[in-house]
Design an enzyme around this catalytic site. Structure first.
Site, PDB file in Angstrom:
ATOM      1  N   SER A   1     100.006  45.394   0.482  1.00 41.96           N
ATOM      2  CA  SER A   1      99.345  46.027  -0.677  1.00 41.96           C
ATOM      3  C   SER A   1      97.895  45.660  -0.474  1.00 41.96           C
ATOM      4  CB  SER A   1      99.679  45.514  -1.950  1.00 41.96           C
ATOM      5  OG  SER A   1      99.577  44.161  -2.235  1.00 41.96           O
TER       6      SER A   1
ATOM      7  N   LYS B   1      95.394  40.217  -5.638  1.00 41.97           N
ATOM      8  CA  LYS B   1      94.820  41.677  -5.763  1.00 41.97           C
ATOM      9  C   LYS B   1      93.299  41.305  -6.131  1.00 41.97           C
ATOM     10  CE  LYS B   1      98.699  44.229  -5.684  1.00 41.97           C
ATOM     11  NZ  LYS B   1      99.432  43.259  -5.062  1.00 41.97           N
TER      12      LYS B   1
END
Length: 204
Positions: free
Chosen positions: A122, A160
């Site tokens: 990701s 993230k």
């Protein structure tokens, strides 16, 4: 060195030790998952400016690391390697002080640090690959745009980019295949900020 410079330096060092000559620019571009050779040239130039790499003009593989031995022998710190970032496990649950990883002191500063193994893709466009080891500084707050370890709903841990907008927090991936997730600020707890990355080149 920046994290990307350190990764490239390690790759050149390991490749040269294994093969007796330096990697080509195409091989470096492929290893670093970059789209153009110009990005490699910028990284090489940065290493040259720090005098930890020299380049012989007009030679395809004309790279040498004159200070590789000195840099490799620098003092290291040993950080706890907590395991993989995986949904369902807060940092405290995967903490295992018995497993350590050696990290060059120039990658860290004052404060408390730990290491995690990345699982998934990701954050691939930020240069963070599946299997990489990320170096995290303990922190409870982060600035917009920083890459953080975030605990969501006291249950899910994720790596993230952090963006706070009013009373909302956006956790943004670095891969268009994944969507940005937005939560109310009370649902997200910052557990650390990314400060470095280590990658081992295994070869073929």
């Amino acid at each position: 060195m920046t994290p990307k410079q350190h990764i490239l330096w390690e790759y050149i060092r390991d490749y040269t030790q294994k093969n007796g000559y330096a990697p080509s620019f195409d091989e470096m571009k492929s290893f670093m998952n970059l789209k153009s050779k110009s990005s490699i040239h910028r990284l090489i130039k940065g290493l040259e400016e720090q005098r930890i790499l020299t380049r012989t003009p007009h030679q395809t593989r004309g790279l040498t690391l004159p200070q590789a031995k000195e840099i490799a022998n620098n003092e290291c710190s040993y950080l706890p390697l907590y395991g993989k970032i995986a949904a369902g496990l807060p940092i405290e649950a995967i903490a295992d002080e018995s497993e350590k990883i050696a990290v060059p002191n120039d990658m860290i500063g004052q404060g408390d640090y730990y290491a995690l193994t990345v699982e998934g893709d990701s954050m691939i466009n930020a240069g963070i690959m599946n299997g990489d080891t990320v170096i995290i500084k303990h922190a409870k707050n982060a600035n917009n745009g920083q890459i953080v370890v975030a605990l969501v709903d006291e249950y899910e841990v994720t790596l993230k980019k952090f963006h706070k907008r009013g009373h909302s927090v956006a956790l943004e991936p670095a891969n268009p295949a994944y969507e940005t997730r937005i939560f109310t600020e009370d649902r997200v707890e910052v557990q650390g900020i990314l400060v470095g990355l280590m990658r081992r080149y295994e070869g073929n």
